[in-house]
Write an enzyme that holds these catalytic residues in place. Sequence first.
Site, short mmCIF file in Angstrom:
data_model
loop_
_atom_site.label_atom_id
_atom_site.label_comp_id
_atom_site.label_asym_id
_atom_site.label_seq_id
_atom_site.Cartn_x
_atom_site.Cartn_y
_atom_site.Cartn_z
N PRO A 1 59.07 -41.56 -16.99
CA PRO A 1 58.39 -41.60 -15.69
C PRO A 1 59.33 -42.03 -14.58
O PRO A 1 60.22 -42.86 -14.77
CB PRO A 1 57.28 -42.65 -15.91
N LYS B 1 60.48 -35.53 -11.87
CA LYS B 1 60.14 -34.22 -12.45
C LYS B 1 59.24 -33.41 -11.51
O LYS B 1 59.53 -32.25 -11.20
CB LYS B 1 59.45 -34.43 -13.81
N SER C 1 65.36 -44.31 -36.40
CA SER C 1 66.68 -44.65 -35.87
C SER C 1 67.04 -46.12 -36.03
O SER C 1 68.16 -46.51 -35.74
CB SER C 1 66.77 -44.26 -34.39
N LYS D 1 69.76 -44.35 -24.81
CA LYS D 1 70.09 -45.58 -25.54
C LYS D 1 71.38 -46.19 -25.03
O LYS D 1 71.49 -47.42 -24.88
CB LYS D 1 70.21 -45.26 -27.04
#
Length: 801
Positions: free
Chosen positions: A357, A361, A679, A722
Site C-alpha cells: 500500500p 499503483k 522463508s 527484505k
Amino acid sequence: MFNREKPELKRVPMMPVREIVIFPQMMNPFIVGREASVRALEEALAGEKRIFLATQHDASVDDPRSDEIYQVGTLANIVQSVKLPDGNIKVLVEGSERAKIVQISNDEGFFRATIRLIPIKTEPSPQLEQAASRVTGLFEQYVKLSQSLNYETVISAVRVDDPAKLADAIASNLQIPVEEKQELLEIFDPLERLNRIGEILESETEKLNVDRSINTRVKRQMERAQKEYYLNEKMKAIQKELGRGEASELDQLKKKIETSGMPKEVQDKALQELKRLEMMPPMSAESTVSRNYLDWMLAVPWKKRSREIRDIKRAEEILNEDHYGLEKIKERILEFLAVRQLVKNPKGSILCFVGPPGVGKTSLAMSIGKATGRKFVRVSLGGVRDEAEIRGHRRTYIGALPGQIIQMMRKAGTVNPVFVLDEVDKMSTDFRGDPSAALMEVLDPELNHAFTDHYLDVEYDLSKVMFVCTANVLHTIPQPLQDRMEVLRLPGYTEQEKLEIARRFLAPKQHEANGITEQNLTFTEEGILHLIRHYTHEAGVRNLEREIANICRKVARKLVIDKSLPKVEITPANVSDYLGILKFRDVWAEKKNEVGLAVGLAWTEVGGQVLSTEATLMQGKGRLTLTGKLGDVMQESAQAAMSYVRSRSHLFGLPKDFYRHLDIHVHVPEGAIPKDGPSAGITLCTSIASALTRIPVRCDLAMTGEITLRGKVLPIGGVKEKLLAAHRLGLRTVILPRDNEKDLADVPPEIQSQMSVKLVETMDEVLLLALERPLEASSVPAPEVAPSYDTAAPQDNEFTN
C-alpha cells in the site's frame, strides 16, 4: 345439552356417493350411474324407499371397497327418481338422520349395510341459543360476500328454530372441501357442531373479504390503465391532426439507435425491443423495463473514442512529473505507446501493478490516462463476492442493472478509456458466484472483444480498453486470472526515493491542502529523513504524507492565532515538538551476540519486515514448542529444521539422544501478528542450532531462505523488499539463497553498495557465517538448560519416537 336415546340397528341398502355429503333434513339431487349404485337404489325403491348414503374417501375410485368409505353417513328417504335416456338415474333424496356403519356386505352385487341410528334429543340452553345466533349472523355475512350463493334462497332455507337442524342446514350450504363437511357430519353434539361451523365461517368470511379487496383493487387499476390508454390514443390523434406527430418520442429513440454506431446484430435487437415498446401500454411495468433497457443501450459508447496522445516524449514528461522512480513501470508504459504508433489496430493491454500500500499503483494508472489522453474510470473490487457485480443481472429481476464493467463504460463515454480494477486481490466467492471467474473474459485479449453482460444480453467490444489492475499480493488471485495479465511489481521505496517524493510531491500538496506556503513552513532534508526513520515504518509513503499533513495543520493553527508567526523550518531537533516522541527506532536494537537469537527477514503485504527468532532449552521429554502465532507452513519449517539438526548431531558434537531429555521452545516475537511461509527455515534452524551448541549468533546479520531435510537452502520471494527492510534497520549483512542472485538486479545500486550479501547453497554455509565461531565437534559444550519453570505453550509438537 343433548341426550342420546337408545341406539337402533337397521339393515338397509347402501350407496357410496362422490364429492357430496348428505346432511339430515336436507334435500339433495344427484345422478346415479354406477352399476352397484343402481342396484342398491332399485332395491331401496322396491322396499321402504330408504337408503343409507355415505361419502367415499377418493372420488376418482369407481368401485370403492368398504374401507374406502367414511363410517358415518345419513339414512335418507328417496323422494323422487327419474330414469334418463343414457341409462343413468336422477334421484332426489331427503336426509333423515345420522347413522354409523356396523357391518357392510356385498354379496348381492351392491352394498348392504347394518347401521346404528343414534337419535339425539336436544334440550334448549343459553349456550345453544347464543351459538345459534352467532352462527346465523356469520352465515348471513358469508352469503352476502359469496358470489355463487343466492342470498334470499339460502337465508330462507336456514330459518329454522331447532339448533341441530340449523347447523345441518348451514353446513350443507357451505362451499368448503368434502373432508370438512364430513367432519361436521361426524359431530353429533349440536353445540359442538355450531361452534365448529362458527370457526369455519369466520375463516371463510375473512378469505372472501380479502378476495373482494383484491378484486376491487385490480378492477380500479384496469379502469385506470384503460383510461390512460384511451387518453394517450386521443392525444396521439390530436397531435397527428395538428401535424406534430412525426417527431414522437419513439421516433426519436429509433433515430438514436440508427445513428449510435451499434453493430448490426445489436442494432437489430434494439429495434426489435423498440417495436415491443410501441405495442405496450405506456404506464405498464413491462414498458418501464423495456424503456430502461433501451436507455442503457443508447448510453453505452459504441463508436465514440478519445483521441490518443501518441507523443512519447510528452508522455514521459507527464509520468516523471507525477511520479518519482518506478523506472521499469514507466518504461513498460512508453513501450505500449510506441507499439500503438506502429500497429494500426493493436489489442488492448492488461497490466497488473502489484505492490505494498502507498507506493502509487492507482495514481500511476491515473497518470497513464493523462499521458495518453484517454478517459479514466476506476472500480474497486475489494470485498466483491457476487458475479453479478461484473456481469450484471438479467432483466427478469426487479431493479436489474448492468454490471460494473458496463456502468463504468457508460461513465467513460468512450470505447478506449483507461479502466482501473482496484484491489483485484481482495475479491471473494460465495453462493452467488465467483467474480474472479467472470473477470477472466474481461481481461482476456482474445475474448473481451465479445464480452456479454447479462443485462444488455448482447456482445460488447472491450478490446480497445486499457485495463490496469492493482493488487497488494498475488497469491490470492486465481492462477488462470494471473495468466491473463502482465504483472509489474512496484516494490517499496528506498529512503532516498521517499526523501525525493516528500520534497517534490507530498510537502507542496499538503502546503496547498492546509492553506500555507513555503513562506510559512519548509522541510529540511534532514528533517524529512528524521520523519522517515522515526515516525514511519512502511514500504510506501502514505503514513509519511499523514505526518507531513499533521505538521502542516499544527503550523496553520499557530498562524491563525499569530499572524506575525516567523517562518517554521522542520529539522530533526524540532520534529518531536509537532509529532511527539519517536515511534520507531532506525537501527536494530540488539547490540550483543546472543545464544538462540537469530534475525530473519519476512515479506508482508506492507513490504519487508525484520523478525527475530528465539530458542531456549528446558529439561523435558523431547517436545518442540512453537509460539508466536505461526502458520502451518512455518511450523513445518521448524520441524524440518529440527530434523536437520538431529541428523547432524554428531557433527555438532551433540549426544545422539540429546533430544530425549530436552524440551525446545522456539518463539517469534510480536505474537499477536499471524506469520507464515517457508522463508524462515534457515532462521529457525540457526536459532535451534545456536541454543543446542551454546554458540552465539551474530546480531549484525539477517537471513532468509527455505530449508530442506538435507540442509539445502532454497530460493524465496520478495528479495528487494527484505533487503530494504534490513537496510532500514541498519543490518548491513544479509544471507540469501544462491538461486536468488538474479533478484539482486532489482535492488537499487545505492542499497547494494552499502550492504554485504552472502549467497549460500547449504545450511552448513549459513551456520559458518551466522554463528560467532565455527562448529567443531570437540569444542561444543553440552547443552545447558534454562532455569526450570513452567512454559505453557499453545502448540506442542513431539519429535521423540
